[in-house]
Design a protein around this motif. Structure first.
Motif, mmCIF file in Angstrom:
data_model
loop_
_atom_site.group_PDB
_atom_site.id
_atom_site.type_symbol
_atom_site.label_atom_id
_atom_site.label_comp_id
_atom_site.label_asym_id
_atom_site.label_seq_id
_atom_site.Cartn_x
_atom_site.Cartn_y
_atom_site.Cartn_z
ATOM 1 N N GLY A 98 0.789 -1.222 0.000
ATOM 2 C CA GLY A 98 0.000 0.000 0.000
ATOM 3 C C GLY A 98 0.817 1.265 0.000
ATOM 4 O O GLY A 98 0.285 2.351 0.266
ATOM 5 N N THR A 99 2.113 1.184 -0.292
ATOM 6 C CA THR A 99 3.009 2.336 -0.173
ATOM 7 C C THR A 99 3.472 2.828 -1.543
ATOM 8 O O THR A 99 3.931 2.044 -2.375
ATOM 9 C CB THR A 99 4.246 1.977 0.676
ATOM 10 N N ILE A 100 3.375 4.138 -1.731
ATOM 11 C CA ILE A 100 3.920 4.810 -2.907
ATOM 12 C C ILE A 100 4.957 5.814 -2.416
ATOM 13 O O ILE A 100 4.669 6.632 -1.530
ATOM 14 C CB ILE A 100 2.827 5.532 -3.720
ATOM 15 N N GLY A 101 6.170 5.748 -2.957
ATOM 16 C CA GLY A 101 7.223 6.669 -2.564
ATOM 17 C C GLY A 101 7.417 7.753 -3.602
ATOM 18 O O GLY A 101 7.060 7.587 -4.773
ATOM 19 N N MET A 102 7.968 8.882 -3.156
ATOM 20 C CA MET A 102 8.167 9.994 -4.095
ATOM 21 C C MET A 102 9.240 10.942 -3.576
ATOM 22 O O MET A 102 9.607 10.900 -2.394
ATOM 23 C CB MET A 102 6.849 10.753 -4.290
ATOM 24 N N ARG A 103 9.719 11.789 -4.488
ATOM 25 C CA ARG A 103 10.619 12.886 -4.128
ATOM 26 C C ARG A 103 9.971 14.184 -4.555
ATOM 27 O O ARG A 103 9.353 14.281 -5.618
ATOM 28 C CB ARG A 103 11.953 12.734 -4.873
ATOM 29 N N ARG A 104 10.100 15.202 -3.691
ATOM 30 C CA ARG A 104 9.597 16.538 -4.022
ATOM 31 C C ARG A 104 10.527 17.555 -3.391
ATOM 32 O O ARG A 104 10.717 17.570 -2.167
ATOM 33 C CB ARG A 104 8.169 16.708 -3.485
ATOM 34 N N ARG A 105 11.146 18.374 -4.215
ATOM 35 C CA ARG A 105 12.082 19.424 -3.769
ATOM 36 C C ARG A 105 13.084 18.899 -2.737
ATOM 37 O O ARG A 105 13.293 19.493 -1.681
ATOM 38 C CB ARG A 105 11.300 20.620 -3.212
ATOM 39 N N GLY A 106 13.686 17.767 -3.057
ATOM 40 C CA GLY A 106 14.746 17.208 -2.219
ATOM 41 C C GLY A 106 14.278 16.368 -1.057
ATOM 42 O O GLY A 106 15.106 15.765 -0.358
ATOM 43 N N LEU A 107 12.983 16.297 -0.796
ATOM 44 C CA LEU A 107 12.457 15.499 0.307
ATOM 45 C C LEU A 107 11.976 14.142 -0.195
ATOM 46 O O LEU A 107 11.421 14.027 -1.289
ATOM 47 C CB LEU A 107 11.296 16.210 0.995
ATOM 48 N N THR A 108 12.189 13.120 0.629
ATOM 49 C CA THR A 108 11.634 11.793 0.355
ATOM 50 C C THR A 108 10.361 11.623 1.166
ATOM 51 O O THR A 108 10.352 11.844 2.384
ATOM 52 C CB THR A 108 12.636 10.691 0.733
ATOM 53 N N LEU A 109 9.281 11.247 0.500
ATOM 54 C CA LEU A 109 7.987 11.071 1.144
ATOM 55 C C LEU A 109 7.439 9.697 0.792
ATOM 56 O O LEU A 109 7.612 9.214 -0.332
ATOM 57 C CB LEU A 109 6.984 12.145 0.699
ATOM 58 N N GLU A 110 6.788 9.058 1.748
ATOM 59 C CA GLU A 110 6.111 7.794 1.498
ATOM 60 C C GLU A 110 4.672 7.908 1.978
ATOM 61 O O GLU A 110 4.433 8.318 3.120
ATOM 62 C CB GLU A 110 6.809 6.630 2.204
ATOM 63 N N VAL A 111 3.730 7.558 1.113
ATOM 64 C CA VAL A 111 2.313 7.608 1.445
ATOM 65 C C VAL A 111 1.787 6.180 1.422
ATOM 66 O O VAL A 111 1.949 5.466 0.417
ATOM 67 C CB VAL A 111 1.535 8.484 0.453
ATOM 68 N N THR A 112 1.147 5.763 2.531
ATOM 69 C CA THR A 112 0.686 4.391 2.666
ATOM 70 C C THR A 112 -0.805 4.365 3.000
ATOM 71 O O THR A 112 -1.271 5.128 3.852
ATOM 72 C CB THR A 112 1.467 3.661 3.779
ATOM 73 N N THR A 113 -1.512 3.482 2.350
ATOM 74 C CA THR A 113 -2.937 3.312 2.638
ATOM 75 C C THR A 113 -3.128 2.798 4.061
ATOM 76 O O THR A 113 -2.345 1.971 4.541
ATOM 77 C CB THR A 113 -3.544 2.302 1.644
ATOM 78 N N TYR A 114 -4.164 3.312 4.762
ATOM 79 C CA TYR A 114 -4.506 2.778 6.080
ATOM 80 C C TYR A 114 -4.455 1.251 6.010
ATOM 81 O O TYR A 114 -4.984 0.643 5.083
ATOM 82 C CB TYR A 114 -5.935 3.175 6.482
ATOM 83 N N ARG A 115 -3.842 0.658 7.020
ATOM 84 C CA ARG A 115 -3.724 -0.795 6.929
ATOM 85 C C ARG A 115 -3.684 -1.460 8.292
ATOM 86 O O ARG A 115 -3.413 -0.825 9.309
ATOM 87 C CB ARG A 115 -2.485 -1.180 6.141
ATOM 88 N N ALA A 116 -3.947 -2.743 8.272
ATOM 89 C CA ALA A 116 -3.713 -3.631 9.405
ATOM 90 C C ALA A 116 -2.676 -4.628 8.932
ATOM 91 O O ALA A 116 -2.697 -5.054 7.785
ATOM 92 C CB ALA A 116 -5.002 -4.344 9.802
ATOM 93 N N GLU A 117 -1.772 -5.001 9.810
ATOM 94 C CA GLU A 117 -0.653 -5.850 9.392
ATOM 95 C C GLU A 117 -0.424 -6.915 10.443
ATOM 96 O O GLU A 117 -0.443 -6.651 11.635
ATOM 97 C CB GLU A 117 0.601 -5.000 9.229
ATOM 98 N N ALA A 118 -0.243 -8.162 10.001
ATOM 99 C CA ALA A 118 -0.003 -9.256 10.943
ATOM 100 C C ALA A 118 0.969 -10.245 10.337
ATOM 101 O O ALA A 118 1.056 -10.372 9.118
ATOM 102 C CB ALA A 118 -1.313 -9.963 11.292
ATOM 103 N N TYR A 119 1.704 -10.941 11.201
ATOM 104 C CA TYR A 119 2.614 -11.977 10.753
ATOM 105 C C TYR A 119 1.924 -13.330 10.850
ATOM 106 O O TYR A 119 1.301 -13.643 11.855
ATOM 107 C CB TYR A 119 3.869 -12.008 11.636
ATOM 108 N N ASP A 120 2.048 -14.119 9.785
ATOM 109 C CA ASP A 120 1.699 -15.525 9.889
ATOM 110 C C ASP A 120 2.753 -16.169 10.802
ATOM 111 O O ASP A 120 3.942 -15.882 10.675
ATOM 112 C CB ASP A 120 1.750 -16.166 8.502
ATOM 113 N N PRO A 121 2.357 -17.042 11.735
ATOM 114 C CA PRO A 121 3.326 -17.612 12.683
ATOM 115 C C PRO A 121 4.511 -18.285 12.017
ATOM 116 O O PRO A 121 5.585 -18.366 12.598
ATOM 117 C CB PRO A 121 2.490 -18.623 13.483
#
Length: 471
Positions: free
Chosen positions: A77-100
């Motif tokens: 759900g993450t899109i990365g970008m650069r704008r005027r020298g800054l690195t930005l990452e925008v991620t969709t609201y999410r829930a995250e879990a590890y399979d055992p």
């Protein structure tokens, strides 16, 4: 609560991004570490955002605005970008879990900001600034915990660590980096779930360890890893330093000694323009690992003495094995292992004294590690016997002065024989091969023992050596 931060410190790019998402009908918030760091007065080189927009919608909003953008993290759900020298990452609201049984997270997109924050690692990272208004969202008391220097999880720590076991390592890193005190229930969960760290990739563990070691108080982080059993899984050599104390107290606590050496090495790091600018991972990790060979080499001698013969050699091998298991790069492994292997070389200098040849060999063997070796050797003195400490410090001062004096006379850092391989083959009339290497080593030994030689004298000695070689 926005008066708690100075909005003017936030780059205008952030507000621009917020305006674009609002105009497109989407929510977006600055989230996590960058928000925490704003309240701590720290700067964040990378900026993280969370949104209700899905990846395709994110791309539609930023494609014509960003100077560059990429979608390597689209599956998460993450899109990365650069704008005027800054690195930005925008991620969709999410829930995250590890399979055992899996090293990879299972990602499910969420539906609200609060839900997204509830799935984050710690309360101090579960805060957001809604854009473009900069309204603070802090449903789990992150600001309070920052004020109280506490590390808690938004929900139960067991649930947080089940989502991502690496968060246990991150707790130790924050203890070092942010000097936060880990709550008792978090520590209890770390003890109970320490074996879960085994499913996390070595690369991710390594990155957290590096950040911990480079933190403001790495001792606190290492102590947390050891006391919770995590070190048994990722740095068992450090856990093993807690040698059982014999009833007669015939040896010092090797674990506490190693942590003290680490702290003293940090104090000897130089400024950014100095020879060992801090935070220096190589020096710090070598200080932590320098005595890991002691448990395997401990012997109780007649009369009650305790010896650790060749613990430097054994420790170097153990350190290399551990760093390879953690997937460190070859250059870093070589630099750390070299220091561990050499850390005992100095001892005996004060009693026996060294010839100029021995000083040259010390410098040559240390190579690019000399400045770090100076600091590690000095840091390794933790005795409470003031006279012994002063004697060792004086001896090392003397050694450094002799190194400086010899360096004024000759180029110690690049000692070479007075004749090179081409010269050797010409003088002896031999082709390339192992014999040239042996002759080179003979001449290098002469150079160490006698200092620079005239070319004709070096040639005479080489011919004499050659006459004695079996044909």
């Amino acid at each position: 609560m926005t008066q708690l931060i100075d909005v003017d410190r936030i780059d205008p790019v952030v507000r621009e991004l917020g305006d674009r998402f609002r105009a497109a009908g989407h929510e977006i918030s600055l989230v996590g570490g960058p928000v925490r760091d704003l309240f701590l007065g720290r700067s964040s080189p990378d900026l993280d955002f969370t949104t209700d927009a899905r990846p395709d919608d994110i791309v539609a909003v930023i494609a014509s605005w960003a100077d560059a953008w990429w979608e390597i993290g689209r599956a998460f759900g993450t899109i990365g970008m650069r704008r005027r020298g800054l690195t930005l990452e925008v991620t969709t609201y999410r829930a995250e879990a590890y399979d055992p049984d899996s090293r990879k997270p299972v990602v499910a997109f969420g539906s609200s900001l609060t839900e997204d924050l509830s799935r984050r690692d710690f309360t101090v990272n579960a805060m957001a600034l809604r854009l473009p208004t900069f309204d603070l969202v802090d449903p789990f008391g992150g600001i309070r915990d920052l004020r109280e220097r506490r590390l808690r999880t938004p929900g139960s720590p067991e649930s947080s660590f089940a989502d991502d076991p690496l968060r246990m390592m991150r707790a130790a890193r924050f203890a070092s980096q942010l000097m936060l005190t880990v709550d008792d229930d978090v520590m209890a969960a770390m003890r109970a779930m320490a074996d879960r760290i085994d499913i996390v990739s070595a690369e991710r563990v390594r990155e957290e360890l590096v950040r911990l070691i480079r933190g403001r108080d790495p001792r606190a982080g290492i102590d947390l890893l050891v006391s919770t059993g995590l070190a048994d899984r990722i740095l068992p050599e450090v856990s093993a330093l807690r040698l059982e104390t014999d009833e007669h107290h015939r040896h010092k606590d090797v674990y506490e000694h190693s942590l003290t050496v680490l702290e003293q090495a940090i104090e000897l790091e130089s400024g950014p323009d100095g020879p060992v600018p801090g935070p220096d991972f190589v020096l710090r990790f070598a200080a932590l690992m320098h005595d890991v060979g002691k448990p395997a080499t401990r012997r109780f001698e007649a009369g009650g003495a305790v010896s650790f013969r060749h613990h430097d050699v054994v420790g170097a091998k153990l350190t290399e094995r551990r760093m390879r298991a953690l997937r460190f790069d070859n250059d870093t492994i070589k630099a750390v292992v070299h220091l561990v292997e050499l850390h005992m070389r100095f001892y005996g200098y004060g009693e026996a004294g060294w010839t100029d040849s021995a000083v040259r060999r010390y410098v040559t063997d240390a190579g690019d590690s000399l400045e770090r070796l100076h600091r590690l050797t000095r840091s390794d003195v933790t005795t409470r016997n003031r006279r012994k400490a002063e004697r060792l410090a004086f001896a090392y001062d003397d050694l450094e002065q002799r190194i400086a004096d010899l360096a004024d006379q000759e180029e110690l850092a690049a000692i070479r024989p007075d004749l090179n391989g081409t010269d050797i083959m010409r003088i002896l009339g031999i082709p390339p091969g192992p014999v040239v290497g042996r002759a080179y080593q003979y001449l290098l030994g002469l150079r160490m023992d006698r200092g620079p030689l005239a070319v004709d004298e070096a040639e005479r000695l080489l011919r004499a050596w050659w006459d004695e070689q079996p044909r």
